[in-house]
Design an enzyme around this catalytic site. Structure first.
Site: not given
Length: 329
Positions: A116, A256, A286
């Site tokens: 990520c 994020h 996500n």
């Protein structure tokens, strides 16, 4: 001495058409819409269902949009870097496939794997190439087909992730706007709190690994949540302190999109009003390396030249960091 800076000159994106809602997931695993929304902030996520399309397809589509927006030919690109943990193949690099499909014959290309955190790591790398004079035009792409490594019988992971990709074009700034600073950290995740158990050299694919679903992502949610909450908040506050920025100075936080509670904790630590925080986790989930460039795309019409942005992420590894930039478009 004049400081050469790289600026984002265009953004592009790709999102699959198919949506998977929380109600769809209720039919697959023991969960419900309220539980998912209150704990993650996610309502739906996009899924790339076509088995013939993978991360490179999304990356090419996002890149085409960025290049068309900037009026730049693929042949003008010097460097392509793709941040992903779902490459089309173990090798060649997905960036090499993107280079060929785009017709960017003058670019060299490779992938970066930081989960990520991948996009901000790649953005720093691309900016360094421009700042050093080794490249004039760089494509930085972040995207993942997370559905390809999800176990849809594991409710701790399958509710979180979606598919998507974003791309930005980096060029030398002529007016001082652009990427000003980056801070990155790594703390080796020796406990494998977030990883894909099989498919690498330590545990190659076998009938056993397939039967045990070891090619899907595994996560210790509590450990990751605890570390991510602290890391993203701390590094964002560190960046503000380093550059003497107040909450009033920061135009936007671009976090994020892992979990709404982590995003809120980061904004609170920075003293930011929620209206200054980019949040689209409710729509996309996500998308791993895709979350930050997708935020930049979604907010591109609200961003103004000179706006001060802090980008921050936490990912498997453990990896995390922040980038401070001024918007140059």
């Amino acid at each position: 001495m004049e400081i050469k800076r790289a600026k984002i000159s265009a953004v592009g994106h790709y999102l699959p058409e198919d949506r998977m809602t929380n109600f769809d997931l209720e039919k697959l695993v023991e969960t419900n819409d309220e539980w998912i929304r209150t704990r993650t902030g996610i309502v739906e996520r996009r899924i790339l269902k076509d088995p013939e399309k993978a991360t490179s397809y999304m990356a090419v589509e996002a890149s085409k949009e960025a290049l068309e927006t900037a009026g730049v030919s693929p042949k003008e690109i010097d460097f392509i870097i793709v941040a992903t943990v779902t490459p089309d193949y173990m090798f060649p690099a997905t960036a090499c496939l993107v280079q060929e499909k785009l017709g960017a014959k003058n670019a060299f290309a490779y992938d970066i794997s930081a989960a990520c955190s991948g996009f901000i790591y790649a953005l720093t790398t691309g900016a360094t190439m421009v700042e050093s004079g080794r490249a004039k035009k760089v494509l930085v792409i972040g995207g993942d087909k997370m559905s390809s490594i999800l176990d849809y019988s594991d409710r701790t992971t399958c509710i979180i992730f979606g598919d998507g990709c974003g791309a930005v074009l980096l060029e030398e700034s002529e007016d001082g706007e652009g990427i000003i600073d980056s801070i990155h950290y790594t703390e080796g995740d020796v406990n494998n709190s977030l990883y894909q158990p099989a498919g690498g050299s330590i545990r190659p694919a076998s009938q056993e690994t397939v039967d045990m679903r070891m090619h899907s992502i595994r996560q210790d949610g509590r450990a990751v949540f605890k570390k991510a909450t602290t890391a993203m908040a701390d590094v964002s506050a560190e960046m503000m302190e380093k550059h003497n920025l107040t909450a009033d100075d920061v135009s936007w936080l671009v976090p994020h999109q892992a979990n709404l509670r982590i995003i809120d904790a980061t904004a609170n630590r920075m003293g930011l009003d929620p209206e200054k925080v980019m949040v689209n986790i409710d729509r996309y989930g996500n998308t791993t390396a895709g979350t930050i460039p997708l935020c930049l795309y979604d907010w591109k019409d609200q961003l103004k030249k000179g706006d001060k942005l802090i980008l921050t992420a936490f990912g498997g590894g453990f990896t995390w960091g922040a980038i401070y930039l001024t918007w140059g478009i």
